[in-house]
Design an enzyme around this catalytic site. Structure first.
Site, PDB file in Angstrom:
ATOM      1  N   ARG A 112      43.972  44.795  45.722  1.00 52.37           N
ATOM      2  CA  ARG A 112      42.563  44.397  45.510  1.00 52.37           C
ATOM      3  C   ARG A 112      41.734  45.310  44.872  1.00 52.37           C
ATOM      4  O   ARG A 112      42.119  46.608  44.860  1.00 52.37           O
ATOM      5  CB  ARG A 112      41.863  44.304  47.077  1.00 52.37           C
ATOM      6  CG  ARG A 112      42.441  43.154  47.944  1.00 52.37           C
ATOM      7  CD  ARG A 112      41.863  41.678  47.515  1.00 52.37           C
ATOM      8  NE  ARG A 112      42.425  40.651  48.371  1.00 52.37           N
ATOM      9  CZ  ARG A 112      43.699  40.243  48.250  1.00 52.37           C
ATOM     10  NH1 ARG A 112      44.500  40.475  47.509  1.00 52.37           N
ATOM     11  NH2 ARG A 112      43.801  39.084  48.949  1.00 52.37           N
ATOM     12  N   GLU A 145      35.768  39.106  41.242  1.00 53.42           N
ATOM     13  CA  GLU A 145      36.641  38.105  40.559  1.00 53.42           C
ATOM     14  C   GLU A 145      35.886  36.708  40.360  1.00 53.42           C
ATOM     15  O   GLU A 145      35.452  36.314  41.495  1.00 53.42           O
ATOM     16  CB  GLU A 145      37.977  38.111  41.092  1.00 53.42           C
ATOM     17  CG  GLU A 145      38.855  39.293  41.032  1.00 53.42           C
ATOM     18  CD  GLU A 145      39.933  39.406  41.978  1.00 53.42           C
ATOM     19  OE1 GLU A 145      40.440  38.112  42.502  1.00 53.42           O
ATOM     20  OE2 GLU A 145      40.826  40.293  41.909  1.00 53.42           O
ATOM     21  N   HIS A 182      44.742  37.873  38.778  1.00 47.97           N
ATOM     22  CA  HIS A 182      45.112  37.796  40.055  1.00 47.97           C
ATOM     23  C   HIS A 182      46.095  36.621  40.398  1.00 47.97           C
ATOM     24  O   HIS A 182      45.979  35.789  40.819  1.00 47.97           O
ATOM     25  CB  HIS A 182      43.778  37.469  41.201  1.00 47.97           C
ATOM     26  CG  HIS A 182      44.005  38.067  42.543  1.00 47.97           C
ATOM     27  ND1 HIS A 182      43.015  38.167  43.454  1.00 47.97           N
ATOM     28  CD2 HIS A 182      45.096  37.870  43.358  1.00 47.97           C
ATOM     29  CE1 HIS A 182      43.453  38.559  44.320  1.00 47.97           C
ATOM     30  NE2 HIS A 182      44.830  38.432  44.460  1.00 47.97           N
TER      31      HIS A 182
HETATM   32  C1  GLV Z   1      46.679  37.369  47.447  1.00 43.88           C
HETATM   33  O1  GLV Z   1      46.145  38.163  46.683  1.00 43.88           O
HETATM   34  C2  GLV Z   1      47.152  37.604  48.722  1.00 43.88           C
HETATM   35  O2  GLV Z   1      46.501  38.283  49.319  1.00 43.88           O
HETATM   36  O3  GLV Z   1      47.828  36.701  49.124  1.00 43.88           O
END
Ligand code: GLV
Ligand code: GLV
Length: 320
Positions: free
Chosen positions: A238, A267, A286
């Protein structure tokens, strides 16, 4: 009467059909665009279940408006987008989708590590921009992966899966975790390190911990200064775990060599973000768990979690 469920994004038909069979389903019908906050605020008032993405901020004020809500099924392993203590106070069960995305996310983490170390996006652009006039000895030289030291911060499922890949590259592996993971140490020949030691000794520092109050800005000015000048930071967890301003300065001033980022504090990241102006940063939108098979599995697991709670049973993956 079927329970009422709101789904915050369009998902493949098989998932929609499965949900519609058991629930009175309403949904935000875009695949790309997140549900506007005002729509979610209105929809959540009536429902028994919410099926949401990591793009939705499920905070206290939203939960306080949801008088029938029994479950929030997040289609992600991370759940920092949900106020867990507010959910608990309201008796709302929160669930996530661990396990099914472990290997896919580890693949992407390793791909990003390799792309950053060997400057793959930069080299590809170099060729296409017509800069490749001749082979030359020190052109686009990067850092070796094999035989280097990898420091993994967060030794959960994904950390272990990344370590397993690193073994194949003859990397020395250090890790830091809240708790020592003896089983992983034995199985994967890992060495436990305090955070300072890991930062000082690693060629690659890989962030794989959840974002919590304790890990917010875990990697800041002081931590980046401890890293090697040739060090590479990889974050597929993150954005909030790494202080982006500190990272920008560390990269700009060449305190560290490069960074590979799949995640950002905000994001989607703005194209004006200072990190995007640097040549030694590899950026991705991401996509850690983004394989066709895995995203479908995540949707299936979230569906199972949601339906179990609405049936009055214990879901397979409750959190908090
Ligand atoms: C993606 O970032 C998740 O947490 O599944
Ligand atoms: C997530 O699955 C983790 O434990 O790393």
């Amino acid at each position: 009467m079927k329970p009422k469920v709101y789904l915050t994004r369009k998902l493949p038909d098989e998932i929609i059909n499965q949900l519609s069979e058991k629930c009175e389903l309403r949904m935000w019908s875009s695949e790309e665009e997140p549900v506007p906050r005002a729509v979610l605020e209105r929809e959540i008032q009536e429902v028994d279940g919410l099926f949401c993405m990591l793009t939705e901020e499920i905070d206290r004020s939203l939960l306080e408006n949801a008088s029938n809500l029994k479950v929030v099924a997040n289609m992600a392993v991370g759940y920092n987008n949900i106020d867990i203590s507010a959910a608990k106070e309201k008796g709302v069960v929160v669930t996530n989708t661990p396990g099914v995305l472990t290997e896919t996310t580890a693949d992407l983490t390793f791909a990003l590590l390799m792309a950053t170390a060997r400057r793959i996006p930069e080299a590809s652009t170099y060729l296409r921009k017509g800069k490749w006039e001749a082979w030359s000895p020190m052109q686009l030289t990067g850092q070796d992966i094999h035989g280097s030291t990898l420091g993994i911060i967060g030794m959960g499922r994904i950390g272990e899966a990344v370590a397993k890949r690193a073994r194949g590259f003859d990397m020395n592996i250090l890790y830091h975790n809240r708790r020592r993971n003896q089983e992983a140490e034995d199985k994967l020949e890992l060495q436990y390190a305090e955070l300072d030691q890991l930062l000082k000794e690693s060629d690659f520092v890989c962030v794989l911990t959840p974002l919590t109050a304790e890990t917010k800005n875990l990697i800041g000015v002081k931590e980046l200064r401890m890293m090697k000048k040739t060090g590479i930071l990889i974050n597929t967890a993150r954005g909030g775990i790494v202080n982006e301003e500190a990272l920008y300065h560390a990269l700009k001033e060449e305190d560290i060599w490069a960074a590979g980022l799949d995640v950002f504090a905000e994001e989607p990241v703005s194209l004006q973000h200072p990190l995007l102006t640097l040549p030694n940063v590899v950026t991705l939108p991401h996509i850690g768990s983004a394989s066709v098979t895995t995203r479908l599995k995540m949707a299936e697991v979230a569906t199972e979690n949601l339906l179990k709670v609405l049936d009055g049973e214990k879901p397979p993956h409750p959190v908090g």
